[in-house]
Motif scaffolding. Structure first.
Motif, PDB file in Angstrom:
ATOM      1  N   HIS A 212      -3.808  -4.312  20.117  1.00 27.26           N
ATOM      2  CA  HIS A 212      -3.826  -4.400  18.586  1.00 27.26           C
ATOM      3  C   HIS A 212      -2.305  -4.814  18.299  1.00 27.26           C
ATOM      4  O   HIS A 212      -1.389  -4.426  18.942  1.00 27.26           O
ATOM      5  CB  HIS A 212      -4.210  -3.067  18.130  1.00 27.26           C
ATOM      6  CG  HIS A 212      -5.459  -2.728  18.427  1.00 27.26           C
ATOM      7  ND1 HIS A 212      -6.634  -3.114  17.960  1.00 27.26           N
ATOM      8  CD2 HIS A 212      -5.954  -1.516  19.301  1.00 27.26           C
ATOM      9  CE1 HIS A 212      -7.484  -2.450  18.365  1.00 27.26           C
ATOM     10  NE2 HIS A 212      -7.301  -1.696  19.404  1.00 27.26           N
TER      11      HIS A 212
ATOM     12  N   VAL B  37      -2.459  -4.745  11.550  1.00 28.46           N
ATOM     13  CA  VAL B  37      -2.562  -3.305  10.876  1.00 28.46           C
ATOM     14  C   VAL B  37      -1.069  -3.355  10.327  1.00 28.46           C
ATOM     15  O   VAL B  37       0.119  -3.758  11.194  1.00 28.46           O
ATOM     16  CB  VAL B  37      -2.946  -2.174  11.573  1.00 28.46           C
ATOM     17  CG1 VAL B  37      -1.943  -1.839  12.583  1.00 28.46           C
ATOM     18  CG2 VAL B  37      -3.018  -1.054  10.611  1.00 28.46           C
TER      19      VAL B  37
ATOM     20  N   PRO C  24      -5.618  -3.907   6.201  1.00 26.78           N
ATOM     21  CA  PRO C  24      -5.556  -2.384   6.744  1.00 26.78           C
ATOM     22  C   PRO C  24      -3.753  -1.861   6.870  1.00 26.78           C
ATOM     23  O   PRO C  24      -2.955  -2.525   7.485  1.00 26.78           O
ATOM     24  CB  PRO C  24      -6.068  -2.331   7.981  1.00 26.78           C
ATOM     25  CG  PRO C  24      -5.605  -3.690   8.610  1.00 26.78           C
ATOM     26  CD  PRO C  24      -5.694  -4.625   7.294  1.00 26.78           C
TER      27      PRO C  24
ATOM     28  N   VAL D  73      -5.800   3.132   6.721  1.00 29.71           N
ATOM     29  CA  VAL D  73      -6.325   3.526   8.041  1.00 29.71           C
ATOM     30  C   VAL D  73      -5.486   4.266   8.883  1.00 29.71           C
ATOM     31  O   VAL D  73      -4.347   4.721   8.418  1.00 29.71           O
ATOM     32  CB  VAL D  73      -6.537   1.991   8.861  1.00 29.71           C
ATOM     33  CG1 VAL D  73      -7.812   1.305   8.081  1.00 29.71           C
ATOM     34  CG2 VAL D  73      -5.469   1.340   9.285  1.00 29.71           C
ATOM     35  N   THR D  74      -5.920   5.025   9.918  1.00 28.62           N
ATOM     36  CA  THR D  74      -5.217   5.881  10.735  1.00 28.62           C
ATOM     37  C   THR D  74      -4.960   5.340  11.862  1.00 28.62           C
ATOM     38  O   THR D  74      -4.047   6.045  12.757  1.00 28.62           O
ATOM     39  CB  THR D  74      -5.913   7.231  10.748  1.00 28.62           C
ATOM     40  OG1 THR D  74      -7.195   6.987  11.185  1.00 28.62           O
ATOM     41  CG2 THR D  74      -6.126   7.948   9.382  1.00 28.62           C
ATOM     42  N   THR D  75      -5.708   4.424  12.549  1.00 26.33           N
ATOM     43  CA  THR D  75      -5.291   3.879  13.735  1.00 26.33           C
ATOM     44  C   THR D  75      -5.534   2.198  13.807  1.00 26.33           C
ATOM     45  O   THR D  75      -5.959   1.803  12.899  1.00 26.33           O
ATOM     46  CB  THR D  75      -6.472   4.299  14.830  1.00 26.33           C
ATOM     47  OG1 THR D  75      -7.767   3.553  14.729  1.00 26.33           O
ATOM     48  CG2 THR D  75      -6.468   5.775  14.900  1.00 26.33           C
TER      49      THR D  75
ATOM     50  N   ARG E 211     -11.296  -3.187  12.799  1.00 26.25           N
ATOM     51  CA  ARG E 211     -12.429  -3.245  12.113  1.00 26.25           C
ATOM     52  C   ARG E 211     -12.634  -3.551  10.569  1.00 26.25           C
ATOM     53  O   ARG E 211     -13.778  -3.933  10.093  1.00 26.25           O
ATOM     54  CB  ARG E 211     -13.096  -1.830  12.317  1.00 26.25           C
ATOM     55  CG  ARG E 211     -13.608  -1.450  13.797  1.00 26.25           C
ATOM     56  CD  ARG E 211     -14.498  -0.477  13.916  1.00 26.25           C
ATOM     57  NE  ARG E 211     -13.965   0.943  13.464  1.00 26.25           N
ATOM     58  CZ  ARG E 211     -13.288   1.801  14.223  1.00 26.25           C
ATOM     59  NH1 ARG E 211     -12.941   1.296  15.296  1.00 26.25           N
ATOM     60  NH2 ARG E 211     -12.601   2.866  13.745  1.00 26.25           N
ATOM     61  N   VAL E 212     -11.855  -3.406   9.637  1.00 20.34           N
ATOM     62  CA  VAL E 212     -11.652  -3.549   8.307  1.00 20.34           C
ATOM     63  C   VAL E 212     -10.963  -4.893   8.072  1.00 20.34           C
ATOM     64  O   VAL E 212     -11.005  -5.360   7.008  1.00 20.34           O
ATOM     65  CB  VAL E 212     -11.304  -2.431   7.338  1.00 20.34           C
ATOM     66  CG1 VAL E 212     -12.198  -1.272   7.843  1.00 20.34           C
ATOM     67  CG2 VAL E 212      -9.823  -2.179   7.698  1.00 20.34           C
TER      68      VAL E 212
ATOM     69  N   ALA F  52      -7.216   0.377  15.743  1.00 21.00           N
ATOM     70  CA  ALA F  52      -8.524   0.124  16.040  1.00 21.00           C
ATOM     71  C   ALA F  52      -9.228  -0.053  14.767  1.00 21.00           C
ATOM     72  O   ALA F  52     -10.188  -0.836  14.564  1.00 21.00           O
ATOM     73  CB  ALA F  52      -9.055   1.099  17.209  1.00 21.00           C
ATOM     74  N   GLU F  53      -9.009   1.194  13.803  1.00 20.97           N
ATOM     75  CA  GLU F  53      -9.772   1.050  12.519  1.00 20.97           C
ATOM     76  C   GLU F  53      -9.325   0.063  11.700  1.00 20.97           C
ATOM     77  O   GLU F  53     -10.204  -0.642  10.961  1.00 20.97           O
ATOM     78  CB  GLU F  53      -9.353   2.614  11.851  1.00 20.97           C
ATOM     79  CG  GLU F  53     -10.211   2.659  10.783  1.00 20.97           C
ATOM     80  CD  GLU F  53      -9.600   4.036   9.800  1.00 20.97           C
ATOM     81  OE1 GLU F  53     -10.229   4.153   8.798  1.00 20.97           O
ATOM     82  OE2 GLU F  53      -8.908   4.781  10.565  1.00 20.97           O
ATOM     83  N   GLY F  54      -7.985  -0.224  11.665  1.00 17.63           N
ATOM     84  CA  GLY F  54      -7.548  -1.527  11.119  1.00 17.63           C
ATOM     85  C   GLY F  54      -8.272  -2.817  11.766  1.00 17.63           C
ATOM     86  O   GLY F  54      -8.763  -3.625  10.712  1.00 17.63           O
TER      87      GLY F  54
ATOM     88  N   SER G 262      -6.506  -1.113   2.366  1.00 18.01           N
ATOM     89  CA  SER G 262      -7.551   0.196   2.814  1.00 18.01           C
ATOM     90  C   SER G 262      -6.444   0.867   3.758  1.00 18.01           C
ATOM     91  O   SER G 262      -5.776   0.332   4.686  1.00 18.01           O
ATOM     92  CB  SER G 262      -8.448  -0.316   3.614  1.00 18.01           C
ATOM     93  OG  SER G 262      -9.427  -0.991   2.784  1.00 18.01           O
TER      94      SER G 262
END
Length: 85
Positions: free
Chosen positions: A5, A36, A73, A58-60, A66-67, A62-64, A56
């Motif tokens: 990432h 991110v 993110p 995000v906390t990780t 995704r969005v 990977a989450e970033g 948005s």
């Protein structure tokens, strides 16, 4: 294989970094690479000239990823004091 990432820092919150990041996201959101941002959520939200919130929390990374196509993110690290340019 592990996924990788990309994370970037916001830079100087009183500088042009937040605006450049918003513009980069606008250009790369459909074609990537996904990234991110690590920095102050509110400073990045304020850098959006569109009048709507495009960021948005995000906390990780990977989450970033995704969005990323729908919003910028940000791993929020709030500033300790107001920014004065």
């Amino acid at each position: 294989m592990t996924s990788r990432h990309l994370a970037i820092t916001m830079g100087d919150p009183a500088g042009i970094g937040p605006e450049i990041i918003v513009k980069a996201w606008s250009q790369l959101r459909t074609s990537g690479p996904a990234f991110v941002v690590v920095g102050d959520f509110q400073a990045l939200a304020s850098a959006s000239a569109s009048g709507r919130s495009i960021v948005s929390r995000v906390t990780t990374p990977a989450e970033g990823a995704r969005v990323f196509a729908d919003s910028l993110p940000v791993i929020d690290i709030p500033l300790r004091s107001p920014v004065i340019a």
